[in-house]
Design an enzyme around this catalytic site. Sequence first.
Site, PDB file in Angstrom:
ATOM      1  N   LEU A 137       0.826  -1.205   0.000  1.00  0.00           N
ATOM      2  CA  LEU A 137       0.000   0.000   0.000  1.00  0.00           C
ATOM      3  C   LEU A 137       0.860   1.254   0.000  1.00  0.00           C
ATOM      4  CD1 LEU A 137      -2.671  -1.082   2.632  1.00  0.00           C
ATOM      5  CD2 LEU A 137      -3.031  -0.767   0.177  1.00  0.00           C
ATOM      6  N   GLY A 140       6.902   4.171   4.107  1.00  0.00           N
ATOM      7  CA  GLY A 140       7.239   5.444   4.730  1.00  0.00           C
ATOM      8  C   GLY A 140       8.667   5.409   5.206  1.00  0.00           C
ATOM      9  N   GLY A 142      10.878   4.003   7.143  1.00  0.00           N
ATOM     10  CA  GLY A 142      11.140   2.877   8.034  1.00  0.00           C
ATOM     11  C   GLY A 142      10.283   1.668   7.796  1.00  0.00           C
ATOM     12  N   THR A 144       6.995  -0.626   5.698  1.00  0.00           N
ATOM     13  CA  THR A 144       6.225  -0.857   4.480  1.00  0.00           C
ATOM     14  C   THR A 144       4.853  -1.378   4.913  1.00  0.00           C
ATOM     15  OG1 THR A 144       8.228  -1.411   3.290  1.00  0.00           O
ATOM     16  CG2 THR A 144       6.182  -2.140   2.286  1.00  0.00           C
ATOM     17  N   VAL A 145       3.820  -0.843   4.282  1.00  0.00           N
ATOM     18  CA  VAL A 145       2.465  -1.264   4.644  1.00  0.00           C
ATOM     19  C   VAL A 145       1.899  -2.123   3.523  1.00  0.00           C
ATOM     20  CG1 VAL A 145       0.164  -0.501   5.332  1.00  0.00           C
ATOM     21  CG2 VAL A 145       2.159   0.853   5.977  1.00  0.00           C
ATOM     22  N   ASP A 248       2.751  12.128  15.832  1.00  0.00           N
ATOM     23  CA  ASP A 248       3.069  12.172  14.400  1.00  0.00           C
ATOM     24  C   ASP A 248       1.824  12.551  13.578  1.00  0.00           C
ATOM     25  OD1 ASP A 248       4.756  11.985  12.271  1.00  0.00           O
ATOM     26  OD2 ASP A 248       4.797   9.797  12.179  1.00  0.00           O
TER      27      ASP A 248
HETATM   28  N1  LIG Z   1      -4.643   1.000   7.707  1.00  0.00           N
HETATM   29  C1  LIG Z   1      -4.348   1.386   6.464  1.00  0.00           C
HETATM   30  N2  LIG Z   1      -5.241   1.231   5.470  1.00  0.00           N
HETATM   31  C2  LIG Z   1      -4.942   1.641   4.215  1.00  0.00           C
HETATM   32  N3  LIG Z   1      -3.790   2.230   3.859  1.00  0.00           N
HETATM   33  C3  LIG Z   1      -2.858   2.399   4.805  1.00  0.00           C
HETATM   34  C4  LIG Z   1      -3.080   1.993   6.152  1.00  0.00           C
HETATM   35  N4  LIG Z   1      -1.980   2.310   6.886  1.00  0.00           N
HETATM   36  C5  LIG Z   1      -1.120   2.889   6.029  1.00  0.00           C
HETATM   37  N5  LIG Z   1      -1.628   2.947   4.780  1.00  0.00           N
HETATM   38  C6  LIG Z   1      -0.975   3.476   3.567  1.00  0.00           C
HETATM   39  O1  LIG Z   1       0.392   3.124   3.580  1.00  0.00           O
HETATM   40  C7  LIG Z   1       1.198   4.291   3.355  1.00  0.00           C
HETATM   41  C8  LIG Z   1       2.526   4.119   4.049  1.00  0.00           C
HETATM   42  O2  LIG Z   1       2.333   4.234   5.419  1.00  0.00           O
HETATM   43  P1  LIG Z   1       3.524   4.462   6.414  1.00  0.00           P
HETATM   44  O3  LIG Z   1       2.936   4.619   7.777  1.00  0.00           O
HETATM   45  O4  LIG Z   1       4.539   3.405   6.209  1.00  0.00           O
HETATM   46  O5  LIG Z   1       4.207   5.788   5.927  1.00  0.00           O
HETATM   47  P2  LIG Z   1       3.831   7.317   6.018  1.00  0.00           P
HETATM   48  O6  LIG Z   1       2.879   7.579   7.144  1.00  0.00           O
HETATM   49  O7  LIG Z   1       3.401   7.749   4.640  1.00  0.00           O
HETATM   50  O8  LIG Z   1       5.238   7.960   6.327  1.00  0.00           O
HETATM   51  P3  LIG Z   1       6.158   7.869   7.648  1.00  0.00           P
HETATM   52  O9  LIG Z   1       6.540   6.454   7.872  1.00  0.00           O
HETATM   53  O10 LIG Z   1       7.324   8.719   7.268  1.00  0.00           O
HETATM   54  O11 LIG Z   1       5.360   8.432   8.771  1.00  0.00           O
HETATM   55  C9  LIG Z   1       0.341   5.442   3.909  1.00  0.00           C
HETATM   56  O12 LIG Z   1       0.683   6.640   3.327  1.00  0.00           O
HETATM   57  C10 LIG Z   1      -1.058   4.990   3.552  1.00  0.00           C
HETATM   58  O13 LIG Z   1      -1.373   5.456   2.261  1.00  0.00           O
END
Ligand SMILES: Nc1ncnc2c1ncn2[C@@H]1O[C@H](COP(=O)(O)OP(=O)(O)OP(=O)(O)O)[C@@H](O)[C@H]1O
Length: 415
Positions: A137, A140, A142, A144-145, A248
């Site tokens: 998805l 960020g 650190g 990966t989602v 955050d």
């Molecule tokens: N529960 C969720 N449902 C759907 N999409 C999600 C969910 N959690 C995260 N994502 C998607 O995954 C992306 C990456 O999330 P992640 O938390 O790794 O990074 P970030 O918040 O963009 O950056 P950082 O890690 O620098 O805070 C998000 O921008 C979002 O679009």
Amino acid sequence: MDGEPLYSHLSRGAVMTRVVPHASISAFDYEDEDGDKITVRSDDEMKTMIVNYLNSTNEIAATSGNLQPLVIFPRASKSSDKRNIHGLKVKTKSPNAVPAGDPGIVHGSRKQQASDLQEILACGHISDAHLHYIEILGSGNGGTVYRAQHRPSGTIMAVKVIPLDITPEIQQQIISELEVLYKSNSPMIIGFYGAYFIENRISICTEFMDGGSLDKYGQIPETVLGRMAVAVVKGLHYLWNLKIMHRDVKPSNILVNTQGHVKLCDFGVSVQLVTSIARTYVGTNVYMAPERLEGNGYSIHSEVWSFGLSLCELAVGRFPYKAPDHSNSAIGLLNTIVKEPPPRLPDGIFSEGFIDFVALCMQKDPTIRPAPRDLLQHPFIVKNDDGNTEIIAAWVGAKLQQIQLRRIAHATSSA
Ligand SMILES: Nc1ncnc2c1ncn2[C@@H]1O[C@H](COP(=O)(O)OP(=O)(O)OP(=O)(O)O)[C@@H](O)[C@H]1O
């Protein structure tokens, strides 16, 4: 090897792989002679266990082959009703699971499949073997989602995987701090299914939001953004009441779905997790309040700043600060945030209430920024607090369609 006992070369992983082939976490408890439970998480601890076991068996039993089995226990877990507030249906009596009341696994002779071992350093019912990863998805700083399906229940979830080089003790602390999430039950906070460590990676499983995060939507009209702001204020208020600071707040940590729900994610419920991530990954957070950037402490008023800045960005459709030389230099940008007056929403485009709300949140002196209680009572929030989720649902649905059509057009033109 001269004089060294055979077991001195055993690795805990190798032994556990033989005993429980499908377990990827190899920690367990055993009872010492006094009946105390001892946890084994390293090869050395396993060797100590074997030495103690051999010392406690009498020689005749050992030579005649009548040794009492060495019994190990998966770590105790909470009852499923406390862990499973989101109602995941999991087959708890799978043929591979260790039956309740069965003390566990016996070396060599009684080979038993114990997929439950995967829950040892975990909270919740989820283990990696139960997940089918569907797609990434996003990534960020650190982690990966992934979008994944929890096979036993069919539930689609978001799984954030973060590699962290930390000790088993710190892993344990993080897992127990995350347990607080089972108590949080707010419609404005992302649902939590469970978390577990495998080797040096933590996987955090949460509710999947099909609209993703707000950072991908560009400009959001005030009628929609106002309703979203209500949800964020309520979510923050809920966390603050639990004495949890988000730490955050930014558009990528505000999630939406096509039902019109808006939820906060990635909040700092585990202080140890926040610290471990900060130690491992160095990143610039341009949403931090000026006092935090200057190292002058952090309070809920700092979160109010980050929230105001996020709203300002989403209203105008771009990050409202620029580095002095218009470069992307992070230092230049942070300097501007600390030294220059805060941005304001332009007159004539947005309602007075909205302009005032953002201006109050983005006051540089944290002591005069509104407290969480005041945010809820501000006319901009009161006006938008009509429970109208349809307006958000319709807008998110239409935007997702646009994004999809653009993707198709792009793919066709580059084919
Ligand atoms: N529960 C969720 N449902 C759907 N999409 C999600 C969910 N959690 C995260 N994502 C998607 O995954 C992306 C990456 O999330 P992640 O938390 O790794 O990074 P970030 O918040 O963009 O950056 P950082 O890690 O620098 O805070 C998000 O921008 C979002 O679009």
